[in-house]
Design a protein around this motif. Sequence first.
Motif, PDB file in Angstrom:
ATOM      1  N   TYR B 209       0.863  -1.180   0.000  1.00  0.00           N
ATOM      2  CA  TYR B 209       0.000   0.000   0.000  1.00  0.00           C
ATOM      3  C   TYR B 209       0.899   1.229   0.000  1.00  0.00           C
ATOM      4  N   GLU B 210       0.298   2.399  -0.221  1.00  0.00           N
ATOM      5  CA  GLU B 210       0.997   3.663  -0.044  1.00  0.00           C
ATOM      6  C   GLU B 210       0.063   4.641   0.649  1.00  0.00           C
ATOM      7  N   LEU B 211       0.489   5.125   1.783  1.00  0.00           N
ATOM      8  CA  LEU B 211      -0.276   6.077   2.588  1.00  0.00           C
ATOM      9  C   LEU B 211      -0.129   7.468   1.982  1.00  0.00           C
ATOM     10  N   GLU B 212      -1.210   7.963   1.394  1.00  0.00           N
ATOM     11  CA  GLU B 212      -1.135   9.264   0.740  1.00  0.00           C
ATOM     12  C   GLU B 212      -2.335  10.129   1.116  1.00  0.00           C
ATOM     13  N   LEU B 213      -2.194  11.404   0.832  1.00  0.00           N
ATOM     14  CA  LEU B 213      -3.347  12.296   0.803  1.00  0.00           C
ATOM     15  C   LEU B 213      -3.631  12.640  -0.653  1.00  0.00           C
ATOM     16  N   GLY B 214      -4.902  12.719  -1.005  1.00  0.00           N
ATOM     17  CA  GLY B 214      -5.304  13.183  -2.327  1.00  0.00           C
ATOM     18  C   GLY B 214      -5.698  14.648  -2.235  1.00  0.00           C
ATOM     19  N   PHE B 237      -9.684  22.393  -3.864  1.00  0.00           N
ATOM     20  CA  PHE B 237     -10.975  22.221  -3.197  1.00  0.00           C
ATOM     21  C   PHE B 237     -10.794  21.609  -1.808  1.00  0.00           C
ATOM     22  N   GLY B 238     -10.010  20.553  -1.708  1.00  0.00           N
ATOM     23  CA  GLY B 238      -9.834  19.922  -0.413  1.00  0.00           C
ATOM     24  C   GLY B 238      -8.985  18.676  -0.492  1.00  0.00           C
ATOM     25  N   LEU B 239      -8.827  18.027   0.657  1.00  0.00           N
ATOM     26  CA  LEU B 239      -7.923  16.885   0.795  1.00  0.00           C
ATOM     27  C   LEU B 239      -8.684  15.651   1.261  1.00  0.00           C
ATOM     28  N   CYS B 240      -8.212  14.486   0.859  1.00  0.00           N
ATOM     29  CA  CYS B 240      -8.829  13.244   1.329  1.00  0.00           C
ATOM     30  C   CYS B 240      -7.768  12.149   1.414  1.00  0.00           C
ATOM     31  N   LEU B 241      -8.106  11.073   2.092  1.00  0.00           N
ATOM     32  CA  LEU B 241      -7.182   9.943   2.221  1.00  0.00           C
ATOM     33  C   LEU B 241      -7.107   9.191   0.905  1.00  0.00           C
ATOM     34  N   PHE B 242      -5.940   8.625   0.633  1.00  0.00           N
ATOM     35  CA  PHE B 242      -5.715   8.011  -0.670  1.00  0.00           C
ATOM     36  C   PHE B 242      -4.673   6.900  -0.529  1.00  0.00           C
ATOM     37  N   ASN B 243      -5.000   5.735  -1.030  1.00  0.00           N
ATOM     38  CA  ASN B 243      -4.076   4.595  -1.000  1.00  0.00           C
ATOM     39  C   ASN B 243      -3.699   4.242  -2.433  1.00  0.00           C
ATOM     40  N   ASP B 244      -2.464   4.487  -2.769  1.00  0.00           N
ATOM     41  CA  ASP B 244      -1.988   4.237  -4.138  1.00  0.00           C
ATOM     42  C   ASP B 244      -1.224   2.899  -4.142  1.00  0.00           C
ATOM     43  N   TRP B 245      -1.979   1.810  -4.141  1.00  0.00           N
ATOM     44  CA  TRP B 245      -1.423   0.457  -4.108  1.00  0.00           C
ATOM     45  C   TRP B 245      -0.288   0.291  -5.126  1.00  0.00           C
ATOM     46  N   SER B 246       0.701  -0.490  -4.767  1.00  0.00           N
ATOM     47  CA  SER B 246       1.868  -0.659  -5.638  1.00  0.00           C
ATOM     48  C   SER B 246       2.355  -2.099  -5.620  1.00  0.00           C
ATOM     49  N   ALA B 247       2.693  -2.591  -6.807  1.00  0.00           N
ATOM     50  CA  ALA B 247       3.293  -3.928  -6.937  1.00  0.00           C
ATOM     51  C   ALA B 247       4.794  -3.713  -7.133  1.00  0.00           C
ATOM     52  N   ARG B 248       5.545  -3.875  -6.059  1.00  0.00           N
ATOM     53  CA  ARG B 248       6.962  -3.479  -6.065  1.00  0.00           C
ATOM     54  C   ARG B 248       7.792  -4.315  -7.029  1.00  0.00           C
ATOM     55  N   PHE B 266      -3.459  -0.750 -11.454  1.00  0.00           N
ATOM     56  CA  PHE B 266      -4.489  -1.780 -11.281  1.00  0.00           C
ATOM     57  C   PHE B 266      -5.552  -1.348 -10.283  1.00  0.00           C
ATOM     58  N   ALA B 267      -5.231  -0.418  -9.372  1.00  0.00           N
ATOM     59  CA  ALA B 267      -6.208   0.077  -8.398  1.00  0.00           C
ATOM     60  C   ALA B 267      -5.582   1.200  -7.574  1.00  0.00           C
ATOM     61  N   SER B 268      -6.400   2.170  -7.203  1.00  0.00           N
ATOM     62  CA  SER B 268      -6.030   3.207  -6.232  1.00  0.00           C
ATOM     63  C   SER B 268      -7.318   3.533  -5.496  1.00  0.00           C
ATOM     64  N   THR B 269      -7.235   3.745  -4.183  1.00  0.00           N
ATOM     65  CA  THR B 269      -8.462   3.852  -3.393  1.00  0.00           C
ATOM     66  C   THR B 269      -8.541   5.184  -2.659  1.00  0.00           C
ATOM     67  N   LEU B 270      -9.661   5.881  -2.855  1.00  0.00           N
ATOM     68  CA  LEU B 270      -9.938   7.164  -2.198  1.00  0.00           C
ATOM     69  C   LEU B 270     -10.918   6.977  -1.055  1.00  0.00           C
ATOM     70  N   ALA B 271     -10.748   7.742   0.015  1.00  0.00           N
ATOM     71  CA  ALA B 271     -11.795   7.830   1.031  1.00  0.00           C
ATOM     72  C   ALA B 271     -12.977   8.599   0.447  1.00  0.00           C
ATOM     73  N   PRO B 272     -14.186   8.391   1.006  1.00  0.00           N
ATOM     74  CA  PRO B 272     -15.347   9.076   0.422  1.00  0.00           C
ATOM     75  C   PRO B 272     -15.405  10.574   0.689  1.00  0.00           C
ATOM     76  N   PHE B 426     -10.906  12.490   8.758  1.00  0.00           N
ATOM     77  CA  PHE B 426     -11.037  12.258   7.317  1.00  0.00           C
ATOM     78  C   PHE B 426     -11.841  10.992   6.999  1.00  0.00           C
ATOM     79  N   GLY B 427     -12.401  10.347   8.050  1.00  0.00           N
ATOM     80  CA  GLY B 427     -13.082   9.072   7.788  1.00  0.00           C
ATOM     81  C   GLY B 427     -12.069   7.985   7.534  1.00  0.00           C
TER      82      GLY B 427
END
Lengths: 438, 438
Positions: B209-214, B237-248, B266-272, B426-427
Amino acid sequence: MTALNETHDPLAQSWVASANAPDTDFPLQNLPFGVFRRQGSAEPFRGGVAIGDQVVDLAALQALGVFEGEAAAALAAAAGPTLNPLMALGAPAASALRLALSRALRAGSPLAARLDACLLAQARAEYAVPAQIGDYTDFYTSIHHATNVGRLFRPDNPLLPNYQWVPIGYHGRCSSIGVSGQAFPRPRGQTRAPDAERPTLGPSRRLDYELELGVFIGRGNALGEPVPLDEAEDHVFGLCLFNDWSARDLQAWEYQPLGPFLSKNFASTLAPWIVTLEALAPYRVGWTRPAADPQPLAYLESPALRAAGAFDIRLEVALETAAMRARGRAPARLSLTSFRHAYWSVSQMVAHHTVNGCNLSPGDLLGSGTQSGPTPAEAGSLLELTRGGKEALSLPDGETRIFLDDGDTVILRGWCEREGYRRIGFGECRGTVLPARG
Amino acid sequence: MTALNETHDPLAQSWVASANAPDTDFPLQNLPFGVFRRQGSAEPFRGGVAIGDQVVDLAALQALGVFEGEAAAALAAAAGPTLNPLMALGAPAASALRLALSRALRAGSPLAARLDACLLAQARAEYAVPAQIGDYTDFYTSIHHATNVGRLFRPDNPLLPNYQWVPIGYHGRCSSIGVSGQAFPRPRGQTRAPDAERPTLGPSRRLDYELELGVFIGRGNALGEPVPLDEAEDHVFGLCLFNDWSARDLQAWEYQPLGPFLSKNFASTLAPWIVTLEALAPYRVGWTRPAADPQPLAYLESPALRAAGAFDIRLEVALETAAMRARGRAPARLSLTSFRHAYWSVSQMVAHHTVNGCNLSPGDLLGSGTQSGPTPAEAGSLLELTRGGKEALSLPDGETRIFLDDGDTVILRGWCEREGYRRIGFGECRGTVLPARG
C-alpha cells in the motif's frame, strides 16, 4: 481481425467528386471519423466523416433517418459532441455504420441527393479532440527510437534490459491534448546546466516534436479482466496522427526516478481524423521479431499477430518555419518512416496494458511512442535527427535547426499505399510553437 | 489563505447529536463533501456532507430551497452525481455553502426540523468517487520516503540530485481509482528474478500500500497560464485519504526509463470524504526547510508559505488480515505519521505542476506521494517498514507480513487535533486484496 469487404473495393467511386482524386487522403475506401462544426460558429460540435474535401455531418444525416438497424444505432451514437458513445458500441457497430456510409456515398447511390445536403467543405470546418479522453497512455514501441535516445545517454549499452520483453509505457496528461492547429507557448521549467550548482527556471531551449500514432480505444474492459492478445483489436476504434511535444532539457533534469512530467504535459496535438482498423485492413503486414532477439512471453504472442498484426503506415514530419511562411515556401520534409518498424504492435499494447487488470475505457488514447525507422533519416524527433542537439539540420534558404524555434509549425502526415488498393491518408496534424509567456 | 471564521468556533454544537461526540471525525467544524446514495439502491448518486454519523443529502436540501445567494448556487452545483460543478465554482462558493450548512446544522437553528428530513445514516449509505477525475498526478513529497526507498537501491547516495529542487511528480491512471471499500484482484505482471535470463508472468509477490493524501483541484487554470504560488490554494478544493497500491516487483522490472506503469494502475483507493482547505485552517503550520538544505527557487517560495503553508494532519495505517476478521480482532496499527513532514507543500505541487503552462481542471486529483515521517515507525509503506522486504513485521496472534496477503484489508485514517480547536477527521479509506484471477 477485420476481413476485407466491399468497403475496400479499390474500384468503387464516390458521387463526391473530390473523393475520386488519386491523391486525396479521404477516398470512399477510408471514411475516417472526427468531430467538427462550422468554422467560427458557436454550433455544437458533432460527429463527421471525411470524404474527399468534404465532411459528412453525422447529426444532419441522422436527422434524415435513412439508415436502419445497427448502422442507425451507430449513427445516433456518433451524432454528439464526442465519439465516445460510438466507440463504446464496439467494432461491429462502427463497421455497420461505415458500410452504410460507403454505400450511400458510392456513385449511383439513390441517397446521393439527400446526403449532399449533409456535406460541409473541410475548408469551412473546425475540429475538436474527437473523444473525451479518460486516460492517455504513451508507449515506447520503436526500438530504433529507444536505441537512438539510449545511445545519447549510454553509448555502450543503449537499450535497457527490459525493452525487448516489456512494451514500455507510462501515463500522460489528458487536459493539454489539443487538435491540429493547436498553438502553445514554449514551456518554462527547471533545467540545470551540467556544471551548475543549482537549477534555474526559464523557457525550454530544447523543444522537440515526437512523431506518433494515437490509438483510440473502442469497447472497454472491466477492472480486473485482462484483454487477451487475440481479442485486443476488438477494443480498438482506430488510429490517428499524434505529436507528443517534448522539452528535452526539462526532461533530463526531472525524469528520475518517476519518468517524464512537465517536459511533456504542456501540449500534445492530435489530428482531427481517426482512421478505423477496418479501413486499415488492406495495409496489414505480419508482425516480426528478429530471430536473434528474445521472443515475447506467451501473453504477447500469437499466430494471428505473426500473420498480420502490424500496419504499414507511412509517417512523415515536415517543418514550416516563420520565414518559410513569410516567403510562401512549402514546408520542408524532415523525415519519413513507417509504423511497420514498431517493435511492439497495437494489439500487444492493449494486451500488456490490461494484463494486470487495468481497465481501458472507450475514448482512452494510447500513444505509440516516437516512431523512428532503422536509418538515421527515418528518425521521428529532432533529438535523434540532430544527434542529441550536436549537429544542426539544414533547411532551405540557409535556415538551420537544432531544436524548435518560436513560430515553427510542425506538420505530421500519414498514409497507406498498397498495390491493388486505394491510397488512404490520415490528414494532417499541425501544431505551432509560440514564444514563452512572461 | 482561508481565515478562521465562525465555522471553526470550537464551542459550536450541532442539533445532530452524534456530531457532538468528542471522537467523531465529523463535528460541525468539519463538514466534508462526498457523493453517496442509499446502500444497495439504484438511486442516482448525489452530493452529501458528513455530520456526526449522518450524511446531509444535498439534493434533498436543494429541493427545500432554504439557502440563498452564493450558498444556493453552490448547493445546486453540489446536488448532482459528481462534485466537479461545485469544485469549478472556486473556494468562495464552497465556503459560502459551508457557512450556510454550519449555521443550519448548529444547535438551535430554525431549519433543524426541515434539515432533519435530509439526513441519512452513514451506516446506510454507499459512496462513489466524488468527482470525475480528468487527470490524476502523483507527487513524491516525502523526503523520508524518497530517502528510505532510494537507500534500498543506492545505499551511499539515496537521494537523487533533483529531489530537493523539483517537486517530483508523474501522471497516474484515473480509470482504476475506486472509493473506500474497493476490492481488487492481486495484479499479474512481468517480473524477472535477479539471476534469471528471462522474465515470467505471474501474480505480484510484493504487493504494497501507499499512505497518501489526495488533493482535489477546485477552480482550474487555462492552458499556458501558470498558477503563482500564492494563488495556488485558491485552486484547491480539499484533501482526502488516498491509498496508491503498488506492486513493487512489477515496478522494479518495468520502471526504467519512463516510470511506474502496470505496477500502479491496477487500483487506487480514495476515502469518500473531501475535507476542505477551509476546514483545515486551524491545523496549518509553517512550511520549513532545514537551513542546510537547498532553498526553493523563487516560483516555489513565499512568506505566506513559510508562515502557514503546511498542514498537521495525522495519518495512520492499520491492517486487518483475514485471520483478524475471522477472530473478530481489531485491525493492527502499522504506522502513524503527519503530513507536516512533507518536503513539498500542497501549494508548491500546484505551482510546479502549472509552471510550464499545464492546465489543471476542476476534479483533477493530485496525490501527495507516500507519506513517511522521520523515524522508521512512521513509514507509509510496507517496503519501508520491512526494509525492502527483508524484515517481517510482527502482527498479533503470531501473524507476520512482509508484503500484503490475499484477504488483507488496509485501512487509512487521518485527523487533525490542536489545542483550543475541535478534532476533525477524514473518515476511513479501506481496500481489500483479492486472490489473483485465472
